[in-house]
Design an enzyme around this catalytic site. Structure first.
Site, PDB file in Angstrom:
ATOM      1  N   LYS A  84       7.500  -2.252   7.670  1.00 13.10           N
ATOM      2  CA  LYS A  84       7.727  -2.814   6.332  1.00 13.10           C
ATOM      3  C   LYS A  84       9.149  -2.599   5.830  1.00 13.10           C
ATOM      4  CE  LYS A  84       3.484  -4.297   5.423  1.00 13.10           C
ATOM      5  NZ  LYS A  84       3.217  -5.735   5.240  1.00 13.10           N
ATOM      6  N   GLU A 106       3.508  -5.784  -4.302  1.00 19.44           N
ATOM      7  CA  GLU A 106       2.093  -5.514  -4.133  1.00 19.44           C
ATOM      8  C   GLU A 106       1.951  -4.688  -2.863  1.00 19.44           C
ATOM      9  OE1 GLU A 106       3.560  -8.155  -2.900  1.00 19.44           O
ATOM     10  OE2 GLU A 106       2.868  -7.909  -0.836  1.00 19.44           O
ATOM     11  N   SER A 373       2.791  -1.147  14.631  1.00 19.41           N
ATOM     12  CA  SER A 373       3.473  -1.507  13.384  1.00 19.41           C
ATOM     13  C   SER A 373       3.672  -0.336  12.439  1.00 19.41           C
ATOM     14  CB  SER A 373       2.698  -2.627  12.678  1.00 19.41           C
ATOM     15  OG  SER A 373       1.356  -2.221  12.463  1.00 19.41           O
TER      16      SER A 373
END
Lengths: 387, 253
Positions: A84, A106, A373
Site C-alpha cells: 500500500k 478508507e 502483498s
C-alpha cells in the site's frame, strides 16, 4: 477505448459535485506526475523510506514439499508492512504538490490507512481515515499504529460496517472537503482516474519482480504469477508488466469466504454480475434488483463486493484466470508459510499462497511467483481466536 | 414543454415558488407512502420527487439514507414503484420525478425503465451518481418516453460545465446548495447567490434549489434567482415525528 475505461469497464459514475476534484486530479496526473521534480523525489522516497526494491525470495522448504518452485515478491518487507505504501506515497506527494493539506482515506484491513498515515506524517499533512466499525475491532493493531502516527480515525457504523461503507463515508467527506483534501483512494478501483493512478504507482511491483526473477533464473520468465484480489491494487501491480508475456499464466485469487453454499463471499469476478458502484462500472456482488450484497472474508482487506475495473476487463478478455480460495484454505496457508519458511503473511496474501498449495498437483515442476502483498502481524489477534 | 416545467411555471404565475418535496418510495411504510403523496399533491406540490432506494447512497446524508434502507428492508424495489405508480396514473396534479442511483436502473434494464416510466406517468429522472460524461446512454433510453434527465449542478460547477448540462435540458435544473450530502442546514453558503446568477445565464429552464432546505424563510435571500425549492430530510424528519405531510407544507403555501 473510451477515456477512463478498460474495455467495457471503468468510467466516472459519481455525483457532479465530485467531478471538479477528479478533473483537477487528472490534470495533475498529466502535468505534475511526469515532471522531474515529482519523479526524482518519488524515486528517492521509494528507496530511502520504503526500502525498494523489495526482495524476491525463493522458498526452498515449501518448494520441496509442494513439488514446484515457489518464489515470493516481498511487499511485506516494505516500510509499514504492505504494498500500500507505494501508492500512498505517490498520491501523497502528488497531493502535496497540488497544494492539498489533508489525505483522506478508507481502509479495510488497515494497511492502506497505516500507509496513508505514514505518507501524511512524512509529507507534513493531516491524515483522516474512515474504517468500518467491524474492521476497527478485528484490525486493532493497525488502528493503534494509525493513532500513534497522528491520524484521525472515524469508525463507520452504517451498512455492513466494512470497507464498502468506509468508501461511502469517505466519498461523502470528500464532497464537503474537496478544496483542501485529497482522497487517497487505496485500491485500483473507483472513478477514473483512480484505477489508472493506483496502477501507475503499483506497477513497480511487477517491474522489479520481472527483472529479479529473470536475473535469478538465467533470463527465464516464471510459469505462473499469482496475486490476491480484493479491490485489486497489489494484483494489478503484480500483473501489469507481465501482461504482454503470453507464456506467463496470470492468476488472480478472490476470497470465497467460508466457502459454504449461500455464504457471502468477496468474489465479484467469480460470483458477481456487471453493475455500477463507487464511481465505476465493474463486476459486483449484488441482488437482481441492483442492491449491493454484503461481502465476507476472514481477510478484511479482501472484504469488498466490487473489484477494480481493469480486473473485470482482464477477466473478460481471458488474460487473467480468476479463481477463489476460502477462509480455511487461506488460514492453512498462513500457518504453512509461517512454519516452513519463517514468513508470516497477511491473511490477504495467504489467499495467493494458498493457490499454490491447493493446486500443487497441476503445478508440478513449474515456477510460481506469488505476490506477498503484506505481512501478517496485524492478523495475529484474529488467528488467536481461530487457531 | 415537460410537465415539471409547466407545473413550476404555474406556481410562478401565481407569485409562488414551486414546491418539490422528496420522499423515498415506501416511506414511512408501503401503504402510508401513497397517502403522504396524496397529501403533498393536495397541498400544492409542483413536482413530487420519489426516491428509488439504494443500498449505497453516497450523495445522501443520514436521514435519507436511514429512510431508504428502511424501505429496502420492507421490500421496496423499482418494479414495485413503477407498478404502483402505473395503477395511480393520472391521479396526481403534480408532476412526478424519480430520483436514485444508476445501478438499480441498470439492472432493471434501461429500455424497459424508459417505457415503464412513461406508462407510470413519470416525467423526470435524477441519477445522483451520473455526471454529464456518462449520461448519454440513459438519456437515449428515457427521453423518447417523455422523461427528462434533470441536470444536477452545484457551487463548484464551472460555467463551462453548466453549459454542457444546459444543452437540451428539460424540466428544471437542480442546484445543490452545499458541497456535501443531503440534509438540513441552519445556514447556507454565501456563494449560492453568485452561482445561481451564473446558472440563470446558462439555463433557460426553471432552477430549483435543494439540499439543506427546511423552511421558506431560508429562501427570501434568493428571490428572483431560483424558481422552486426541494426538501427531503426535513419532510422525512417531520413524518418520523408523527406529523403529517400536510402540516409540513403549511408554511410553504
Amino acid at each position: 477505448m473510451k477515456k477512463g475505461y478498460f474495455g467495457d469497464f471503468g468510467g466516472q459514475f459519481i455525483p457532479e459535485l465530485l467531478m471538479p476534484p477528479l478533473i483537477e486530479l487528472e490534470e495533475a496526473m498529466e502535468t505534475i506526475l511526469p515532471s522531474e521534480a515529482f519523479q526524482s523525489r518519488f524515486a528517492a522516497m521509494l528507496k530511502e523510506n520504503v526500502g525498494r526494491p523489495s526482495a524476491i525470495t525463493y522458498c526452498p522448504n515449501l518448494s520441496r514439499d509442494l513439488g514446484l518452485d515457489l518464489w515470493l515478491k516481498r511487499e511485506d518487507l516494505n516500510h509499514s508492512g504492505a504494498h500500500k505504501i507505494n501508492n500512498t506515497l505517490g498520491q501523497g506527494l502528488l497531493a502535496k504538490m497540488m497544494g492539498k493539506k489533508v489525505l483522506l482515506a478508507e481502509t479495510g484491513a488497515g494497511m492502506h490507512g497505516v500507509a496513508t498515515t505514514v505518507a501524511a506524517a512524512m509529507l507534513d499533512m493531516k491524515a483522516v481515515i474512515y474504517m468500518g466499525a467491524t474492521d476497527v475491532v478485528r484490525q486493532a493493531p493497525n488502528v493503534n499504529r494509525m493513532r500513534l502516527m497522528g491520524a484521525e480515525i472515524i469508525a463507520v457504523e452504517s451498512g455492513t460496517k466494512t470497507l464498502k461503507d468506509a468508501i461511502n463515508e469517505a466519498l461523502r467527506r470528500w464532497l464537503s472537503d474537496q478544496e483542501t483534501t485529497h482522497y487517497c483512494f487505496g485500491t485500483a478501483a473507483g472513478p477514473h482516474p483512480f484505477p489508472t493512478l493506483v496502477r501507475e504507482f503499483q506497477q513497480i511491483i511487477s517491474k522489479e519482480a520481472r527483472e529479479q526473477f529473470m536475473t535469478r533464473n538465467q533470463g527465464k520468465l516464471p510459469d505462473v504469477v499469482v496475486a490476491c484480489v480484493g479491490g485489486g491494487s497489489n494484483a494489478i501491480g503484480m500483473f501489469h508488466n507481465f501482461v504482454p508475456d503470453e507464456s506467463v499464466k496470470l492468476v488472480g485469487v478472490e476470497a470465497a469466504g467460508t466457502g459454504e453454499p449461500g455464504c457471502y463471499s468477496s468474489a465479484p469476478i467469480d460470483h458477481g454480475t456487471e453493475g455500477v458502484l463507487h464511481g465505476m462500472k465493474t463486476k459486483l456482488l449484488q441482488t437482481p434488483e441492483g442492491q449491493i450484497e454484503p461481502s465476507h472474508s476472514v481477510a478484511a482487506g479482501l472484504d469488498y463486493p466490487g473489484v477494480g475495473p481493469e480486473h473485470a476487463h482482464l477477466d473478460a478478455i481471458g488474460r487473467v484466470d480468476y479463481t477463489t480460495i476460502n477462509d480455511t484454505q487461506a488460514i492453512n496457508a498462513f500457518k504453512v508459510l509461517s512454519r516452513r519458511e519463517g514468513i508470516i503473511p497477511a491473511l490477504e496474501s495467504s489467499h495467493a499462497v494458498a493457490y499454490a498449495i491447493e493446486n500443487r498437483d497441476k503445478l508440478q515442476g513449474q515456477s510460481v511467483l506469488v505476490c506477498l502483498s503484506g505481512r501478517g502481524d496485524k492478523d495475529l489477534g484474529i488467528l488467536d481466536e481461530i487457531l | 414543454m415537460n410537465a415539471m416545467q409547466i407545473k413550476i411555471e404555474e406556481a410562478k404565475a401565481r407569485g409562488k415558488v414551486g414546491l418539490i418535496p422528496f420522499l423515498p418510495a415506501g416511506f414511512p411504510d408501503r401503504e402510508q407512502f401513497w397517502k403522504e403523496l396524496e397529501e403533498l399533491d393536495a397541498a400544492g406540490a409542483s413536482v413530487i420527487e420519489i426516491g428509488m432506494p439504494f443500498s449505497d447512497p453516497v450523495a445522501d446524508g443520514p436521514v435519507v439514507e436511514k429512510a431508504s434502507l428502511q424501505c429496502l428492508a420492507d421490500g421496496v424495489n423499482l418494479a414495485w414503484i413503477l407498478t404502483e405508480l402505473r395503477k395511480r396514473k393520472g391521479q396526481f396534479k403534480a408532476a412526478l420525478l424519480l430520483m436514485g442511483y444508476l445501478n438499480p436502473i441498470y439492472q432493471y434494464g434501461l429500455d424497459k425503465f424508459g417505457k415503464d416510466c412513461e406508462a407510470a406517468g413519470v416525467s423526470g429522472l435524477i441519477v445522483a451518481d451520473m455526471p454529464h460524461e456518462e449520461s448519454q446512454f440513459v438519456k437515449d433510453a428515457v427521453e423518447p418516453h417523455g422523461v427528462a434527465l434533470v441536470p444536477l449542478i452545484g457551487l463548484n460547477t464551472s460555467k463551462e460545465r453548466m453549459a454542457l448540462y444546459a444543452e437540451g435540458a428539460a424540466g428544471f435544473c437542480y442546484f445543490v446548495s452545499v458541497l456535501g450530502t443531503t440534509g438540513q442546514r441552519d445556514a447556507l453558503p454565501a456563494r449560492i447567490k453568485e452561482k445561481l446568477a451564473e446558472a440563470r445565464e446558462v439555463f433557460d429552464i426553471p432552477i430549483a434549489l435543494g439540499f439543506g432546505i427546511k423552511h421558506p424563510d431560508q429562501l427570501e435571500q434568493f428571490e428572483g434567482l431560483m424558481d422552486a425549492a426541494i426538501f427531503g430530510s426535513a419532510l422525512i424528519s417531520h413524518i418520523e415525528s408523527g406529523r403529517s405531510s400536510d402540516s409540513f407544507m403549511e408554511p410553504w403555501k
